[in-house]
Design a protein around this motif. Sequence first.
Motif, short mmCIF file in Angstrom:
data_model
loop_
_atom_site.label_atom_id
_atom_site.label_comp_id
_atom_site.label_asym_id
_atom_site.label_seq_id
_atom_site.Cartn_x
_atom_site.Cartn_y
_atom_site.Cartn_z
N UNK A 6 0.83 -1.10 0.09
CA UNK A 6 0.14 -0.05 0.15
C UNK A 6 0.90 1.23 -0.06
N UNK A 7 0.44 2.34 -0.81
CA UNK A 7 1.30 3.49 -1.21
C UNK A 7 0.52 4.59 -0.36
N UNK A 8 0.93 5.41 0.47
CA UNK A 8 0.38 6.70 1.07
C UNK A 8 -0.19 7.58 -0.21
N UNK A 9 -1.56 7.62 -0.21
CA UNK A 9 -2.05 8.80 -0.87
C UNK A 9 -1.14 10.02 -1.40
N UNK A 54 9.19 7.19 -12.67
CA UNK A 54 8.93 6.55 -11.63
C UNK A 54 7.72 6.99 -10.85
N UNK A 55 7.91 8.44 -10.72
CA UNK A 55 6.76 9.15 -10.02
C UNK A 55 5.43 9.01 -10.94
N UNK A 61 -0.68 4.09 -11.25
CA UNK A 61 -1.03 2.86 -10.45
C UNK A 61 -2.21 3.12 -9.64
N UNK A 62 -1.84 4.33 -8.84
CA UNK A 62 -2.69 4.67 -7.85
C UNK A 62 -4.25 4.71 -8.50
N UNK A 64 -5.27 3.47 -10.92
CA UNK A 64 -6.09 2.13 -11.68
C UNK A 64 -6.41 1.71 -10.29
N UNK A 65 -5.80 1.58 -9.17
CA UNK A 65 -6.20 0.77 -8.13
C UNK A 65 -7.37 1.53 -7.28
N UNK A 66 -7.56 2.95 -7.88
CA UNK A 66 -8.63 3.48 -7.02
C UNK A 66 -9.89 3.69 -8.15
N UNK A 67 -9.78 2.93 -9.17
CA UNK A 67 -10.71 3.00 -10.09
C UNK A 67 -11.19 4.16 -11.14
#
Length: 68
Positions: A6-9, A54-55, A61-62, A64-67
């Motif tokens: 999990x990556x902090x928002x 990278x950033x 990716x965040x 995509x994970x949040x939809x």
Amino acid sequence: MAEIIEIPVELTHFQLPEAVHEHLQFLLDRQDAGEVITQTERREAEGLVELAEFLSLLHLRSQVQQGC
């Protein structure tokens, strides 16, 4: 099985500071214009490009994970 980290928002919205971005653009513009840049400048530019990529990947990716 892949491990999920999990990556902090807050981290997913991090961008290069404006001055760093401008310096990177300066180096890339010099190189594109055919000017010779030093090996140190080349390594610096390559590192900054890798960090920016990278950033961007982290941000995408965040989303995509949040939809989004």
